[in-house]
Design a protein around this motif. Structure first.
Motif, short mmCIF file in Angstrom:
data_model
loop_
_atom_site.label_atom_id
_atom_site.label_comp_id
_atom_site.label_asym_id
_atom_site.label_seq_id
_atom_site.Cartn_x
_atom_site.Cartn_y
_atom_site.Cartn_z
N THR A 1 -27.17 143.62 65.55
CA THR A 1 -27.06 144.70 64.56
C THR A 1 -28.31 145.58 64.52
O THR A 1 -28.20 146.81 64.43
N THR A 2 -29.48 144.98 64.59
CA THR A 2 -30.72 145.74 64.39
C THR A 2 -31.37 146.25 65.66
O THR A 2 -32.16 147.21 65.62
N VAL A 3 -31.06 145.64 66.81
CA VAL A 3 -31.72 146.04 68.06
C VAL A 3 -30.75 146.62 69.08
O VAL A 3 -30.93 147.75 69.56
N ILE A 4 -29.71 145.86 69.41
CA ILE A 4 -28.83 146.25 70.50
C ILE A 4 -27.93 147.44 70.12
O ILE A 4 -27.81 148.41 70.88
N MET A 5 -27.30 147.38 68.94
CA MET A 5 -26.41 148.46 68.53
C MET A 5 -27.11 149.81 68.44
O MET A 5 -26.57 150.83 68.91
N PRO A 6 -28.34 149.89 67.85
CA PRO A 6 -29.04 151.18 67.84
C PRO A 6 -29.33 151.72 69.24
O PRO A 6 -29.27 152.93 69.46
N LEU A 7 -29.60 150.80 70.18
CA LEU A 7 -29.86 151.24 71.56
C LEU A 7 -28.60 151.79 72.21
O LEU A 7 -28.64 152.77 72.96
N LEU A 8 -27.46 151.17 71.93
CA LEU A 8 -26.20 151.59 72.50
C LEU A 8 -25.72 152.92 71.93
O LEU A 8 -25.02 153.67 72.59
N SER A 9 -26.11 153.18 70.67
CA SER A 9 -25.66 154.42 70.02
C SER A 9 -26.65 155.56 70.26
O SER A 9 -26.34 156.71 69.99
#
Length: 243
Positions: free
Chosen positions: A235-243
């Motif tokens: 939620t805090t690391v991977i998703m922001p990178l993907l978006s």
């Protein structure tokens, strides 16, 4: 107040007593068929928990990595060894029913019951859920199943099954207290993914109970430790990178 833990332990205690009293009065067919119903109920509880999942990749990764770790360190084997150590004092507390089982078969069956009640994925998940959220629904639902399961096993093993309620309460109460320490560090998303992970364990338990597939339930337990950190990371690391 560990209401769910207390109810679960009492269900094993009284289920074992009633099963000891019934003895051979229940037919083999009844015991077999009712166990299938237990399995279906476990599957239903698992599906109900899985539907709240927020981050599927994180949950799946936790299950795969957790099970891999469990298999690599022989987690299930260590649980079996712990159950064997508990078997000796437990068998001395209560009289053993005269049975057609050999000594080896009796010990094997008793160890199986100890693992089922004290180290089952559903029990550990339900206790953690109760400790973190205060919701004892899973444990109370499990108690209904455990009552009848204890009664069925006690028909063959005797009142010794009732004594398993003692180590079960101690183990679950410790887990309950630890869960209260963990809860302030969690988020609603982490809790939802944790419940979903536990749901997969309950679903696997159901398949095992109806003898469709012998999933390594004990070896899957480490997934419950990994799922919340992985959910937070996603939620805090991977998703922001993907978006």
């Amino acid at each position: 107040m560990p209401t769910g833990v207390i109810i679960n332990s009492l269900s094993v205690l009284f289920g074992g007593i009633i099963g000891g009293l019934l003895g051979d009065k229940l037919s083999a067919r009844f015991k077999t068929e009712i166990t299938l119903i237990f399995g279906v109920c476990s599957m239903g509880m698992g599906i109900n928990a899985i539907v709240v999942m927020r981050n599927m990749p994180a949950v799946i990764l936790a299950i795969v990595l957790g099970t891999g770790i469990g298999l690599a360190v022989h987690f299930g084997h260590w649980i079996d060894r712990g159950a064997i150590l508990m078997e000796k004092p437990i068998s001395k507390l209560f009289p053993v029913r005269k049975t057609t089982l050999t000594d080896a078969e009796f010990i094997s069956a008793l160890v199986t019951v100890i693992v089922l009640f004290c180290a089952g994925g559903t029990g550990i998940y339900g206790t953690l859920d109760a400790g973190m959220t205060g919701n004892s629904t899973i444990l109370i639902s499990k108690s209904v199943l455990d009552f009848f399961t204890a009664a069925i096993f006690a028909c063959n093993l005797g009142y010794v099954v009732s004594a398993i309620a003692i180590p079960q309460f101690i183990i679950f109460y410790i887990i309950f207290l630890l869960a209260k320490l963990i809860f302030p560090l969690t988020t609603p998303t982490m809790i939802a993914d944790f419940k979903a992970c536990g749901g997969f364990l309950m679903l696997a338990t159901g398949f095992r109970m109806v003898k469709i597939k012998e999933f390594p339930i004990a070896d899957m337990i480490p997934a419950m430790i990994l799922v919340m950190p992985l959910s937070w990371l996603w939620t805090t690391v991977i998703m922001p990178l993907l978006s």
